[in-house]
Design an enzyme around this catalytic site. Structure first.
Site, PDB file in Angstrom:
ATOM      1  N   ASP B  85       3.149   5.163 -14.273  1.00  0.00           N
ATOM      2  CA  ASP B  85       1.752   5.459 -14.584  1.00  0.00           C
ATOM      3  C   ASP B  85       1.732   6.308 -15.853  1.00  0.00           C
ATOM      4  O   ASP B  85       2.701   6.991 -16.177  1.00  0.00           O
ATOM      5  CB  ASP B  85       1.093   6.170 -13.406  1.00  0.00           C
ATOM      6  N   ASP B 120      -4.917   5.039 -20.833  1.00  0.00           N
ATOM      7  CA  ASP B 120      -6.361   4.841 -20.951  1.00  0.00           C
ATOM      8  C   ASP B 120      -7.072   6.178 -20.845  1.00  0.00           C
ATOM      9  O   ASP B 120      -6.442   7.206 -20.583  1.00  0.00           O
ATOM     10  CB  ASP B 120      -6.840   3.853 -19.869  1.00  0.00           C
ATOM     11  N   CYS B 271      -1.153   6.052  17.558  1.00  0.00           N
ATOM     12  CA  CYS B 271      -0.412   5.099  16.723  1.00  0.00           C
ATOM     13  C   CYS B 271       0.909   4.773  17.401  1.00  0.00           C
ATOM     14  O   CYS B 271       1.408   5.546  18.215  1.00  0.00           O
ATOM     15  CB  CYS B 271      -0.190   5.752  15.356  1.00  0.00           C
ATOM     16  N   CYS B 273       3.793   3.921  15.666  1.00  0.00           N
ATOM     17  CA  CYS B 273       4.920   3.946  14.729  1.00  0.00           C
ATOM     18  C   CYS B 273       6.079   4.763  15.307  1.00  0.00           C
ATOM     19  O   CYS B 273       5.899   5.501  16.278  1.00  0.00           O
ATOM     20  CB  CYS B 273       4.483   4.481  13.367  1.00  0.00           C
ATOM     21  N   CYS B 276       5.214   8.441  15.835  1.00  0.00           N
ATOM     22  CA  CYS B 276       4.203   8.727  16.865  1.00  0.00           C
ATOM     23  C   CYS B 276       4.658   8.329  18.259  1.00  0.00           C
ATOM     24  O   CYS B 276       4.149   8.843  19.253  1.00  0.00           O
ATOM     25  CB  CYS B 276       2.901   8.018  16.520  1.00  0.00           C
TER      26      CYS B 276
END
Lengths: 531, 531
Positions: B85, B120, B271, B273, B276
């Site tokens: 970036d 930009d 969750c 995952c 979790c």
């Protein structure tokens, strides 16, 4: 106390169920274990956080007869709480079972079951007369339990039969309530759920819950899909069991929050569980050995996290929102909303009045008007309005507090200084879903913290308009000053006012609470006060 | 070809983006890596299935200056695709950045970046004149790229600036389209998203997508929350980046599908995952060391599974339904539906006409009438009806096929045998959401397989009624025979018919397609045919 309720939301609750081999926190789903199937073991499932299991007494009997294993805890290699099921499901599916109700009781005591179920007689899809016979047979067996059992440390489950006939369900629940079961159950809704007939399911659960003692936990048999667990919990079911995690896996079916997939239709696993994070559907498909076990594990991870998600929603007081989301898993499930409308007063009675405000409530549209928290506000408001009279009502649009509160403060100051008889002016906010909120209640839960969309659909506007005119017809004010948010509400609020009062002054605005409106509102009030 | 589209739904797509260091399958979210923060490493994140990363060129410069590391792949210890970036975000936040646009280009080439972004000039929340200046400055820098760059194997990103001013966004996108960037980006919508201003976000994405070349991938900067990823994909965004997984973790914030939790407010992890499923929120809170890393991992698991969920929905053609669900994460996100109404014709053009019918489509109510698949049916029907004339229309309720098809077959047989001029009778089903479905199209996707709730709300009925009368006014039949499903539709369909035709015969029913209705319908048809 066997069952202690720790937290509530809607008719759902988080509770502690004490068994002689440990505590089960509810809502809880018992994984069904077939001790003769080694695809997945109790040890595998324990690692996922499940700490209680259910197995069928017919398996236990086979283990006794064929292998001489008499202890169910030895059979499952698990020292914690084990529930045994009675063979009633086999009775429903095969029409008979080669075990007597008395044997079922004796055997469950003998094998060391911690939670035991009498051999009830499921009604399934039989005609009314047969269903009625089976209910009476179930009740007979329930009554017989108390003279047969010898061990008082076992928790006994009394299953309510009669479905789909609501009067039979009520009758069965009533009769069972007089017997002191530790746990009540709602008999096999499997056929109803297989045909996605969720409206009937809700009727059955409501009929049972309204009748059974509220302090007892309720088990919903055979309801093991993540897409409907939150609904069942919201209606007051505490315990579930599921064989589907493994049955589905054997058919290569994959549970998701909002439905079931065939493994072959999955290109990507839509889940974050250890199985889905590690493998692709293609990889799992191609595993000759591990496929069923991995799918079963995924299904269990899914069920486990769904139960946790539901508990978290209960803690927050946001179970309504979560159920609403899950009802959008399938249009047939969504049809259940009409039942919420029908039963909202029952839910309102069970729903807790206050909640720690972890997060605000979210409302999206018309269907949220059945939310018990909304129904309660309306009921309370109606009751208290009956005793009150004001000459003048000022109706204000609800906007974010920072904007409106300084405006309103200034307005009230001016009124106090410039208008005689200002005590007789009442300020109310109008908004969805609460319709009217007295200014002084704005800081009170749940009125303090809620969010609605920037645009409201026509059905929702119409609902608010009808409700406001209902409330105004109780209040019967002599005059109304309406500060009308034209962009958001069009003429809906004005129409509601005109229906119930002849003397109305309206200030239309597209940007409420700009300071230039202050003087105009004051002027309207003065006109109305004739000053 | 750098970017190849493999599958589509709405304006969303699954694609392959070829970089010189490997393929990225889109939609893809680049985890943002700060090489100087070792809380979580690229190696940790790779294990979750992420195979491309983004880092800031300012970090790379620091590594060059302070540590003599010149290669970004060495810096991140990762051989696969790395995007860099440009420092524009720092420019937006701090108002300045001590690097020139030319240096940014040279540096990205030098460090071996695979996907590079020009520096930009983000418009952020500046007034119009300043925003206009920044757009022109961005365009100047974009044009300058082509004379400075030397390495043609790098993919260059051209960021569209101008937000929140739609005309500037369009202008910037138009000008950038003339330059042959490999990837386009939509400039920092961060401030818009932080204020939950999703309606504006949608306007910006639409303005850019309508203007940019459709064959190029589009990156939406700084949009890394699971609750809005599906929306962005549905609008045509292919690439995302997220630093939030780690920034949130450092603030003890936990991502969920439908929002963000403070860790302290979580009693249960909602969750499945690996984090979790293994720990409780209390346990994670109390870990002095591992807390941030575990939360960051959870956030990444969440983001990864959300991207997979979205891809699966694209495969199935059910992205509309999934987005609709996610829009119910927050009322401010839900407000976006009005934008779908506005832009439905654009979405309809991009949405694929056919799909493998893995699963049927689900419709719940009024909001689904903006679904491009519904919009398309209506558009097509309108176009073809213009060329056709029938004397008599028979309008039939849509019910499950087994029930209706044998009834209709019998009816048509009788008509053929008993009514002269039967060729001039046209059969149409009425239903939500497709309003009218010619009998012969019933088997065609998506009309073949869809589900709707058993009860339809008043707003939805009104919508169907309005649309049917619109279609009938094109068809202008001499007479209509309406087989009216009173229970489901009340008088709404009848009203639509009466609006556009004087000669109407109605048979009311509460249980459509019972055989006794067959003769009555035939009689009505004979009456109308004057036979």
């Amino acid at each position: 106390m066997t069952f202690e309720v720790l937290d509530k939301d809607l008719a759902g609750r988080i509770g502690k169920l004490r068994t002689r081999r440990g505590i089960i926190e509810t809502p809880y789903l018992f994984p069904v274990i077939n001790p003769f199937d080694t695809t997945i073991t109790v040890g595998d499932i324990e690692k996922l956080g499940f700490n209680a299991f259910i197995t069928n007494i017919l398996h236990v009997r086979r283990a006794m007869q064929e292998y001489g294993v008499t202890d169910v805890h030895e059979l499952l290699s698990f020292p914690g709480p084990i529930m045994t099921d009675s063979g009633a499901y086999q009775l429903l599916v095969y029409g008979h079972v080669d075990i007597t109700p008395d044997e079922v009781i004796v055997l469950q005591e003998k094998c060391g079951s911690d939670i035991a179920v009498i051999l009830d007689f499921p009604t399934g899809e039989t005609p009314y007369s047969e269903a009625s016979y089976r209910v009476n047979e179930t009740l007979k067996r329930a009554k017989a339990l108390w003279s047969i059992r010898t061990d008082e440390t076992i928790l006994w489950v009394g299953p309510v039969q009669g479905a789909p006939y609501i009067d039979l369900v009520k009758y069965c629940a009533e009769e069972l309530s007089t017997l002191n079961f530790d746990i009540y159950a709602i008999g096999s809704p499997t056929t109803i759920m297989e045909s996605y007939n969720y409206e009937v399911l809700v009727d059955i659960i409501f009929a049972a819950k309204k009748t059974l003692p509220l302090g007892k936990p309720v088990h919903l048999f055979g309801a093991g899909h993540p897409m409907m667990l939150s609904l069942a919990v919201a209606l007051g079911c505490d315990l579930f069991d599921s064989a589907s995690y493994i049955l589905y896996a054997k058919e290569s079916r994959y549970m998701a929050h909002d439905g079931t997939y065939k493994l072959q239709d999955l290109e990507y696993f839509p889940c974050s569980c250890p199985v889905c994070s590690r493998y692709t559907p293609q990889e799992v498909s191609e595993m000759a050995d591990g496929k069923v076990k991995l799918l079963a594990l995924h299904n269990l991870y899914m069920l486990g996290s769904e139960i946790r998600r539901i508990k978290q929603a209960i803690k927050e007081g946001t179970l309504w929102g979560y159920v609403s989301l899950r009802l959008r898993s399938h249009p047939r499930l969504f049809s259940v909303f009409s039942k919420f409308k029908k039963y909202s007063f029952f839910l309102e009675r069970l729903d807790p009045v206050t909640k720690p405000s972890i997060s605000g409530l979210f409302f999206y549209g018309y269907h949220d008007s059945f939310n018990p928290k909304v129904v309660r506000h309306f009921k309370k408001l109606k009751n208290c309005l009956h005793h009150l009279r004001w000459n003048v009502l000022v109706l204000l649009p609800r906007k974010d507090e920072a904007l409106s509160s300084s405006f309103i403060k200034k307005l009230m100051e001016k009124i106090r200084n410039e208008i005689r008889g200002f005590e007789n002016i009442k300020f109310l906010f109008y908004d969805f879903p609460f319709c009217l909120i007295p200014l002084e209640l704005e800081g009170v839960y749940p009125l303090s913290q809620y969010e609605v969309p920037s645009k409201i659909d026509m059905l929702t506007k119409r609902y608010v308009s009808i409700k406001i005119s209902e409330l105004l017809s109780i209040l019967r004010p002599r005059s109304i000053v309406l500060y009308n948010d034209l962009k958001r509400w069009g003429k809906h609020i004005e129409a509601a006012c005109r229906k119930s009062c002849d003397n109305i002054k309206v200030l239309h605005t597209k940007e409420p609470y700009e300071l230039r409106d202050l003087e105009v509102l004051l002027l309207l009030l003065k006109e109305i006060a004739g000053q």
